[in-house]
Enzyme design. Structure first.
Site, PDB file in Angstrom:
ATOM      1  CB  CYS A 111      -3.568  10.033  83.414  1.00 27.53           C
ATOM      2  SG  CYS A 111      -3.688   8.491  84.466  1.00 27.53           S
ATOM      3  CG  HIS A 116      -0.385  12.013  86.405  1.00 27.70           C
ATOM      4  ND1 HIS A 116      -1.549  12.509  86.308  1.00 27.70           N
ATOM      5  CD2 HIS A 116      -0.281  10.927  86.455  1.00 27.70           C
ATOM      6  CE1 HIS A 116      -2.302  11.558  86.319  1.00 27.70           C
ATOM      7  NE2 HIS A 116      -1.822  10.392  86.386  1.00 27.70           N
ATOM      8  CD  GLU A 159      -0.905  16.242  86.268  1.00 25.07           C
ATOM      9  OE1 GLU A 159      -0.258  15.898  85.010  1.00 25.07           O
ATOM     10  OE2 GLU A 159      -1.687  15.318  86.798  1.00 25.07           O
TER      11      GLU A 159
END
Lengths: 192, 250
Positions: A76, A174, A176
């Protein structure tokens, strides 16, 4: 050991949590020796480009990041800071990737928030990820396409969803926070 | 293509999920972390946790719950309820929240929106509006829907965007819990006027309600609570249906 670079950008904890769910321990650090000594480095972040770059420069982390030889993954804001320049705060960035970061022009809702897919152009990190797989984005600025672009997302205009050059990898979305698809991508990174 | 998001909302009281009808008659709906995990597995695009007692009892959102959720789930989540300051938000982000939502505190002190956007980025700041249709239009309520304000929902949403909010979570108090569909007129009015995403909230009862809100308004996401908690309809069912109706979902 994986080092996650600590700086004044949120969301660092979620990267550590995601790695832990994959059975991988990591340290969050802004100590140059620990970053240099790690097997792999993750450069995450959500925040504002100008203040983030200032923080990195004040601690000499800009030079540390550029000099790394192990696999490095920017996420990001991390991706954006690895480009040449960001329109956000008219900020000079690290210049690892030969792309400028611009604000989305009007046309659709900005920030670009939510799940979107990408087309994979090349590189190692995103291999095996199907074209219809969605990942989670949240950003108002985008990296232009360039020779290092490994994946393109189309929102308002086509932009770099992924960048890859030598040992440097970066994702605008993202991983994650991108459910099973994101976990597969993080596993790809861990397996490099 | 950007997908329309389906967001289960978990109203939290003492670490448990609860759900009321028209903001009262609260029922217990289970352990918040377990429910969050289930929703993530079922294909929820995001989660919202609202500490519904925080503002009223002047209590901070439970950071331990946020830490547990952040450790367990692999999708983004927003936390709201009782947030009054940069320090409150900082603690929640440190605990692992991706975004925060503010409501009453922003009405009391609109500059808080700008302060939070400057500190954490607009993408982190969700402005929640509880709106109720009255004789002179859609008005803003605060303190969990208990206190009326003179603000009009549309004006307040536009002001929040100007101050740096990244998203609007717009709940119709008239529709909340009634399961008769979303408030289409005010959702579209806000979504059309603003350039930031709008999350429609309040009133989902059937899978068709999600189709209607995405067809009739420019909402980016739709939020629901009760129908998911009590197993009346699953997130997969909603998404399968939307896909069959050519609405892009993950």
């Amino acid at each position: 050991m994986i080092a996650i670079i600590q700086y004044n950008a949120g969301n660092i904890r979620s990267v550590q949590n995601a790695l832990r769910r994959l059975g991988c321990e990591s340290i969050v650090t802004d100590v140059p020796e620990e970053i240099r000594g790690a097997d792999k480095v993750i450069f995450p972040g959500v925040g504002e480009a100008g203040t983030a770059m200032q923080y990195l420069r004040d601690r000499g982390l800009d030079e540390v990041i550029c000099s790394l030889r192990q696999p490095v993954l920017g996420i990001c804001l991390g991706l954006q800071l690895m480009c040449t320049h960001s329109e956000e705060g008219d900020t000079s960035c690290l210049g690892i990737f030969d792309a400028a970061v611009r604000r989305f022009p009007p046309g659709e809702k900005v920030p670009h928030i939510g799940w979107n897919n990408f087309s994979h152009i090349g590189g190692r990190l995103l291999s095996g990820i199907p074209a219809e797989a969605d990942c989670y984005y949240v950003h108002s600025y985008y990296a232009e396409r360039c020779n290092d672009t490994s994946a393109v997302c189309d929102y308002i205009l086509p932009f770099s969803a992924g960048l890859e050059k030598d040992n440097f990898f970066a994702l605008q979305f993202h991983p994650e926070k991108s459910a099973a698809t994101g976990e597969k991508i993080l596993q790809n990174f861990l397996a490099l | 293509m950007l997908k329309k998001r389906i967001i289960p909302c978990l109203d939290i009281r003492d670490g448990r999920t609860v759900k009321g009808v028209n903001f009262v008659n609260i029922r217990d709906a289970g352990d918040a972390v377990e429910l969050a995990k289930r929703y993530a597995l079922e294909g929820a695009d995001e989660l919202v946790f609202l500490d519904i007692t925080a503002t009223v009892e002047n209590r901070k959102t439970l950071l331990t719950l946020v830490e547990k959720v952040a450790a367990e789930i692999n999708i983004p989540f927003t936390v709201g309820g009782g947030i009054n300051s940069v320090a409150d938000v900082s603690a929640l982000i440190q605990a692992g929240a991706d975004k925060i939502s503010i409501n009453s505190a922003a009405v009391k002190n609109p500059a808080l929106i700008r302060e939070l956007a400057g500190e954490f980025g607009s993408q982190c700041v969700v402005l929640a509006i509880d709106a109720r249709l009255e004789s002179d239009g859609w008005k803003v309520y605060v303190h969990g829907g208990r206190t009326p304000t003179p603000l009009y929902a549309l004006d307040w949403a536009a002001e929040a965007e100007r101050l740096g909010a990244g998203e609007i979570l717009l709940t119709s108090m008239n529709h909340d819990g009634a399961k008769t569909g979303f408030a289409l007129d005010i959702t579209q009015a806000v979504a059309q006027q603003l350039s930031i995403p709008v999350i429609a909230s309040g009133g989902a009862g059937r899978k068709e309600d999600f189709k209607i809100v995405f067809e009739k308004t420019e909402a980016s996401a739709a939020l629901a609570a009760g129908i998911f908690h009590f197993g009346e309809i699953s997130i997969q069912e909603v998404k399968q249906y939307l896909r069959s109706q050519n609405i892009p979902v993950r």
